[in-house]
Motif scaffolding. Structure first.
Motif, PDB file in Angstrom:
ATOM      1  N   LEU A 212       0.829  -1.208   0.000  1.00  0.00           N
ATOM      2  CA  LEU A 212       0.000   0.000   0.000  1.00  0.00           C
ATOM      3  C   LEU A 212       0.860   1.254   0.000  1.00  0.00           C
ATOM      4  O   LEU A 212       0.535   2.239  -0.672  1.00  0.00           O
ATOM      5  N   ALA A 213       1.961   1.238   0.741  1.00  0.00           N
ATOM      6  CA  ALA A 213       2.869   2.393   0.728  1.00  0.00           C
ATOM      7  C   ALA A 213       3.461   2.588  -0.666  1.00  0.00           C
ATOM      8  O   ALA A 213       3.618   3.726  -1.127  1.00  0.00           O
ATOM      9  N   TRP A 214       3.775   1.509  -1.341  1.00  0.00           N
ATOM     10  CA  TRP A 214       4.300   1.611  -2.703  1.00  0.00           C
ATOM     11  C   TRP A 214       3.255   2.190  -3.645  1.00  0.00           C
ATOM     12  O   TRP A 214       3.562   3.062  -4.457  1.00  0.00           O
ATOM     13  N   LEU A 215       2.004   1.718  -3.523  1.00  0.00           N
ATOM     14  CA  LEU A 215       0.931   2.230  -4.386  1.00  0.00           C
ATOM     15  C   LEU A 215       0.650   3.707  -4.153  1.00  0.00           C
ATOM     16  O   LEU A 215       0.395   4.458  -5.095  1.00  0.00           O
ATOM     17  N   LEU A 216       0.698   4.140  -2.893  1.00  0.00           N
ATOM     18  CA  LEU A 216       0.397   5.527  -2.558  1.00  0.00           C
ATOM     19  C   LEU A 216       1.622   6.427  -2.619  1.00  0.00           C
ATOM     20  O   LEU A 216       1.533   7.618  -2.319  1.00  0.00           O
ATOM     21  N   ARG A 217       2.777   5.858  -2.960  1.00  0.00           N
ATOM     22  CA  ARG A 217       4.052   6.568  -3.034  1.00  0.00           C
ATOM     23  C   ARG A 217       4.489   7.107  -1.671  1.00  0.00           C
ATOM     24  O   ARG A 217       5.070   8.182  -1.561  1.00  0.00           O
ATOM     25  N   GLY A 218       4.173   6.318  -0.647  1.00  0.00           N
ATOM     26  CA  GLY A 218       4.638   6.641   0.694  1.00  0.00           C
ATOM     27  C   GLY A 218       5.957   5.948   0.952  1.00  0.00           C
ATOM     28  O   GLY A 218       6.413   5.118   0.154  1.00  0.00           O
ATOM     29  N   ASN A 219       6.582   6.282   2.041  1.00  0.00           N
ATOM     30  CA  ASN A 219       7.867   5.691   2.381  1.00  0.00           C
ATOM     31  C   ASN A 219       7.651   4.294   2.947  1.00  0.00           C
ATOM     32  O   ASN A 219       6.891   4.107   3.897  1.00  0.00           O
ATOM     33  N   LYS A 220       8.339   3.315   2.372  1.00  0.00           N
ATOM     34  CA  LYS A 220       8.146   1.921   2.773  1.00  0.00           C
ATOM     35  C   LYS A 220       8.759   1.623   4.142  1.00  0.00           C
ATOM     36  O   LYS A 220       8.208   0.836   4.906  1.00  0.00           O
ATOM     37  N   ILE A 221       9.865   2.256   4.467  1.00  0.00           N
ATOM     38  CA  ILE A 221      10.468   2.054   5.792  1.00  0.00           C
ATOM     39  C   ILE A 221       9.527   2.578   6.870  1.00  0.00           C
ATOM     40  O   ILE A 221       9.326   1.938   7.906  1.00  0.00           O
ATOM     41  N   ALA A 222       8.924   3.729   6.621  1.00  0.00           N
ATOM     42  CA  ALA A 222       7.979   4.300   7.583  1.00  0.00           C
ATOM     43  C   ALA A 222       6.752   3.406   7.729  1.00  0.00           C
ATOM     44  O   ALA A 222       6.175   3.297   8.818  1.00  0.00           O
ATOM     45  N   ALA A 223       6.343   2.750   6.642  1.00  0.00           N
ATOM     46  CA  ALA A 223       5.195   1.843   6.717  1.00  0.00           C
ATOM     47  C   ALA A 223       5.498   0.648   7.620  1.00  0.00           C
ATOM     48  O   ALA A 223       4.658   0.246   8.429  1.00  0.00           O
ATOM     49  N   VAL A 224       6.690   0.109   7.508  1.00  0.00           N
ATOM     50  CA  VAL A 224       7.074  -1.012   8.371  1.00  0.00           C
ATOM     51  C   VAL A 224       7.160  -0.546   9.833  1.00  0.00           C
ATOM     52  O   VAL A 224       6.730  -1.260  10.749  1.00  0.00           O
ATOM     53  N   ILE A 225       7.668   0.650  10.054  1.00  0.00           N
ATOM     54  CA  ILE A 225       7.723   1.190  11.411  1.00  0.00           C
ATOM     55  C   ILE A 225       6.310   1.376  11.954  1.00  0.00           C
ATOM     56  O   ILE A 225       6.038   1.110  13.121  1.00  0.00           O
ATOM     57  N   GLY A 226       5.372   1.804  11.112  1.00  0.00           N
ATOM     58  CA  GLY A 226       3.981   1.969  11.539  1.00  0.00           C
ATOM     59  C   GLY A 226       3.341   0.657  11.961  1.00  0.00           C
ATOM     60  O   GLY A 226       2.639   0.599  12.974  1.00  0.00           O
ATOM     61  N   VAL A 227       3.576  -0.397  11.205  1.00  0.00           N
ATOM     62  CA  VAL A 227       3.050  -1.714  11.581  1.00  0.00           C
ATOM     63  C   VAL A 227       3.663  -2.160  12.906  1.00  0.00           C
ATOM     64  O   VAL A 227       2.975  -2.687  13.780  1.00  0.00           O
ATOM     65  N   THR A 228       4.950  -1.920  13.059  1.00  0.00           N
ATOM     66  CA  THR A 228       5.635  -2.306  14.287  1.00  0.00           C
ATOM     67  C   THR A 228       5.099  -1.520  15.483  1.00  0.00           C
ATOM     68  O   THR A 228       4.889  -2.079  16.559  1.00  0.00           O
ATOM     69  N   LEU A 229       4.864  -0.231  15.302  1.00  0.00           N
ATOM     70  CA  LEU A 229       4.317   0.571  16.391  1.00  0.00           C
ATOM     71  C   LEU A 229       2.915   0.118  16.771  1.00  0.00           C
ATOM     72  O   LEU A 229       2.537   0.161  17.936  1.00  0.00           O
ATOM     73  N   HIS A 230       2.140  -0.311  15.789  1.00  0.00           N
ATOM     74  CA  HIS A 230       0.798  -0.792  16.116  1.00  0.00           C
ATOM     75  C   HIS A 230       0.863  -2.056  16.966  1.00  0.00           C
ATOM     76  O   HIS A 230      -0.031  -2.315  17.771  1.00  0.00           O
ATOM     77  N   ASP A 231       1.908  -2.824  16.802  1.00  0.00           N
ATOM     78  CA  ASP A 231       2.039  -4.050  17.589  1.00  0.00           C
ATOM     79  C   ASP A 231       2.208  -3.780  19.079  1.00  0.00           C
ATOM     80  O   ASP A 231       2.118  -4.700  19.888  1.00  0.00           O
ATOM     81  N   LEU A 232       2.451  -2.537  19.457  1.00  0.00           N
ATOM     82  CA  LEU A 232       2.478  -2.190  20.879  1.00  0.00           C
ATOM     83  C   LEU A 232       1.112  -2.386  21.527  1.00  0.00           C
ATOM     84  O   LEU A 232       1.006  -2.507  22.732  1.00  0.00           O
ATOM     85  N   SER A 233       0.073  -2.413  20.708  1.00  0.00           N
ATOM     86  CA  SER A 233      -1.280  -2.585  21.242  1.00  0.00           C
ATOM     87  C   SER A 233      -1.656  -4.054  21.420  1.00  0.00           C
ATOM     88  O   SER A 233      -2.818  -4.346  21.725  1.00  0.00           O
ATOM     89  N   LEU A 234      -0.723  -4.972  21.259  1.00  0.00           N
ATOM     90  CA  LEU A 234      -1.042  -6.392  21.401  1.00  0.00           C
ATOM     91  C   LEU A 234      -1.660  -6.758  22.750  1.00  0.00           C
ATOM     92  O   LEU A 234      -2.543  -7.611  22.801  1.00  0.00           O
ATOM     93  N   PRO A 235      -1.251  -6.151  23.859  1.00  0.00           N
ATOM     94  CA  PRO A 235      -1.953  -6.490  25.110  1.00  0.00           C
ATOM     95  C   PRO A 235      -3.432  -6.103  25.087  1.00  0.00           C
ATOM     96  O   PRO A 235      -4.231  -6.656  25.831  1.00  0.00           O
ATOM     97  N   LEU A 236      -3.788  -5.173  24.231  1.00  0.00           N
ATOM     98  CA  LEU A 236      -5.179  -4.750  24.114  1.00  0.00           C
ATOM     99  C   LEU A 236      -5.910  -5.459  22.981  1.00  0.00           C
ATOM    100  O   LEU A 236      -7.040  -5.089  22.651  1.00  0.00           O
ATOM    101  N   ALA A 237      -5.290  -6.456  22.371  1.00  0.00           N
ATOM    102  CA  ALA A 237      -5.865  -7.131  21.208  1.00  0.00           C
ATOM    103  C   ALA A 237      -7.262  -7.690  21.454  1.00  0.00           C
ATOM    104  O   ALA A 237      -8.144  -7.516  20.602  1.00  0.00           O
ATOM    105  N   PRO A 238      -7.547  -8.341  22.575  1.00  0.00           N
ATOM    106  CA  PRO A 238      -8.919  -8.842  22.762  1.00  0.00           C
ATOM    107  C   PRO A 238      -9.960  -7.720  22.789  1.00  0.00           C
ATOM    108  O   PRO A 238     -11.043  -7.855  22.225  1.00  0.00           O
ATOM    109  N   ILE A 239      -9.605  -6.617  23.407  1.00  0.00           N
ATOM    110  CA  ILE A 239     -10.533  -5.481  23.455  1.00  0.00           C
ATOM    111  C   ILE A 239     -10.714  -4.894  22.059  1.00  0.00           C
ATOM    112  O   ILE A 239     -11.839  -4.601  21.631  1.00  0.00           O
ATOM    113  N   LEU A 240      -9.601  -4.715  21.324  1.00  0.00           N
ATOM    114  CA  LEU A 240      -9.686  -4.162  19.973  1.00  0.00           C
ATOM    115  C   LEU A 240     -10.481  -5.075  19.041  1.00  0.00           C
ATOM    116  O   LEU A 240     -11.313  -4.600  18.255  1.00  0.00           O
TER     117      LEU A 240
END
Length: 160
Positions: free
Chosen positions: A52-80
């Protein structure tokens, strides 16, 4: 606890600031990664964020960092997941209810996956939008303030 979260977030943020790209592309990549992070497609999130970052011409490294940052919410996964399911269920008016008192193996059958998968995907896609928009705006603002251009010189080459 908050010191740990601060440390975990600061390391990717420092790496994000070192990326050589426009602030728009970096902010778009981070927002894309965070958005894809909401989808319950374990194992495919990084690949989807890169695509998706490639299609939208966004930075791919930043996209991977974004996915990684979202993984901080794993303790809240059942609620989410429950929030995502409830949102998708209300929009699709699906008839399946998640059983509250059954063993976990009953939830991992094809009928349960097919009847809950649609509402969860829809709910997660919708829930990720406001987070991605806010992330894009805050990141763009922070990166533009970091790379503010110098004041323009006057007609004689002297700064004002």
């Amino acid at each position: 606890m908050f010191a740990f979260i601060r440390r975990v977030v600061q390391r990717p943020w420092k790496r994000l600031k070192e990326v050589r790209d426009t602030p728009h592309a970096i902010a778009l990549g981070l927002a894309t990664g965070l958005y894809i992070g909401f989808l319950p497609l374990i194992g495919l999130k990084t690949l989807l964020a890169l695509g998706l970052a490639w299609l939208l011409r966004g930075n791919k490294i930043a996209a991977v960092i974004g996915v990684t940052l979202h993984d901080l919410s794993l303790p809240l996964a059942p609620i989410l997941l429950r929030l995502e399911y409830d949102l998708g269920h209300r929009l699709t008016s699906a008839r399946f209810e998640v059983p509250a008192h059954h063993p976990a193996q009953m939830l991992f059958n094809w009928h349960a996956m097919l009847t809950t998968g649609g509402p969860i995907l829809l709910g997660s896609a919708l829930l990720g939008i406001p987070f991605a928009v806010v992330t894009y705006g805050l990141t763009l603002r922070a990166l533009r303030s970091r790379t503010a251009p110098p004041p323009p010189p006057n007609g004689r080459g002297e700064s004002v």
